[in-house]
Scaffold this active site. Structure first.
Site, PDB file in Angstrom:
ATOM      1  N   ASP A  18      17.884-103.583 -47.529  1.00 33.05           N
ATOM      2  CA  ASP A  18      19.336-103.709 -47.379  1.00 33.05           C
ATOM      3  C   ASP A  18      20.002-102.508 -48.017  1.00 33.05           C
ATOM      4  O   ASP A  18      19.350-101.718 -48.698  1.00 33.05           O
ATOM      5  CB  ASP A  18      19.867-105.034 -47.949  1.00 33.05           C
ATOM      6  N   TYR A  59      22.148 -99.888 -50.386  1.00 29.68           N
ATOM      7  CA  TYR A  59      22.374 -99.768 -51.822  1.00 29.68           C
ATOM      8  C   TYR A  59      23.626-100.551 -52.186  1.00 29.68           C
ATOM      9  O   TYR A  59      24.600-100.588 -51.428  1.00 29.68           O
ATOM     10  CB  TYR A  59      22.557 -98.300 -52.212  1.00 29.68           C
ATOM     11  N   PHE A  88      17.719 -95.842 -47.303  1.00 28.98           N
ATOM     12  CA  PHE A  88      17.242 -94.936 -48.355  1.00 28.98           C
ATOM     13  C   PHE A  88      18.162 -93.746 -48.606  1.00 28.98           C
ATOM     14  O   PHE A  88      17.960 -92.995 -49.557  1.00 28.98           O
ATOM     15  CB  PHE A  88      15.810 -94.431 -48.061  1.00 28.98           C
ATOM     16  N   HIS A 115       5.965 -99.680 -51.303  1.00 28.88           N
ATOM     17  CA  HIS A 115       7.347 -99.199 -51.340  1.00 28.88           C
ATOM     18  C   HIS A 115       7.467 -98.013 -52.301  1.00 28.88           C
ATOM     19  O   HIS A 115       6.744 -97.937 -53.303  1.00 28.88           O
ATOM     20  CB  HIS A 115       8.259-100.337 -51.809  1.00 28.88           C
TER      21      HIS A 115
END
Length: 225
Positions: free
Chosen positions: A66, A68, A79, A192
């Protein structure tokens, strides 16, 4: 959702957006905002990934969870943060792996729009979030919309790379039937890039060179990362 669907994605998303679930999502977000909640990214940026990367130009999909949830960070690309905003830890680790993989020096900012314009679909699973509350808009209806985006890409004949960082992204891809057994696509899965997990196999996974090698092998222009 307040944002208009880009033309190339409209045939794919219009049926989904006409569903009761999507209408409920839009109403729920409006109610949150009307009640004083601050929602990121701002209106007009929530479909930036689809605007910058038309469906017929997608070469790579990078799935995030989702947006920031800090002030000024989210601008509609997974990202990525706008130029001038401090680069978040996960993105710093992405740049470290890029440097190790291809020798590309980390850029002076965290805006990944340049990737998006080359065909890298930077898509989050949920396209909105409440300020300061990570995951707050998960399970509210975005899944059907973003699943449809991924399925549409996977259904195309063009060989495409799906970069799945972390268990959340990998689980999402497994729910897309069109990805099952599609040998023409490349799936790159690793931990991740978060500082909590990057040392468990993200570092050294070489996703950028793998992607470009695959694209070149299938007659597609590589990404200038």
């Amino acid at each position: 959702m307040h944002d208009s669907i880009p033309a190339s994605w409209s045939p794919v998303l219009s049926p989904v957006l006409d569903s009761p679930e999507a209408r409920q999502l839009g109403g729920w977000i409006r109610a949150q905002e009307d009640g004083g909640a601050e929602v990121y990214p701002p209106r007009g940026m929530r479909l930036a990934a689809l605007e910058l990367t038309p469906l017929d130009e997608v070469k790579v999909v990078i799935l995030g969870q989702d947006p920031y949830h800090g002030p000024g960070q989210a601008h509609g690309l997974s990202f990525s943060v706008p130029d001038g905003v401090k680069t978040p830890p996960s993105l710093r680790n992405i740049f470290k792996e890029l440097s190790s993989d291809l020798g590309v020096s980390p850029p002076p900012h965290g805006d990944l729009s340049r990737w998006a314009r080359q065909g890298v679909l930077l898509l989050n699973n949920s396209l909105t979030v409440e300020a300061g509350k990570a995951g707050s808009h998960a399970g509210k209806g975005w899944d059907a919309i973003t699943d449809a985006c991924v399925a549409a890409v996977a259904a195309r004949p063009e060989p495409t790379v799906f970069i799945l960082w972390g268990t959340h992204a990998q689980a999402k891809a497994k729910r897309i039937p069109e990805l099952s057994g599609q040998s023409r696509h490349l799936i790159i899965a690793s931990p991740h890039p978060s500082p909590l997990s990057a040392h468990r196999g993200f570092f050294g996974s070489r996703p950028f060179s793998q992607t470009n090698d695959f694209l070149k092998a299938h007659g597609r222009k590589p990404i200038a990362w």
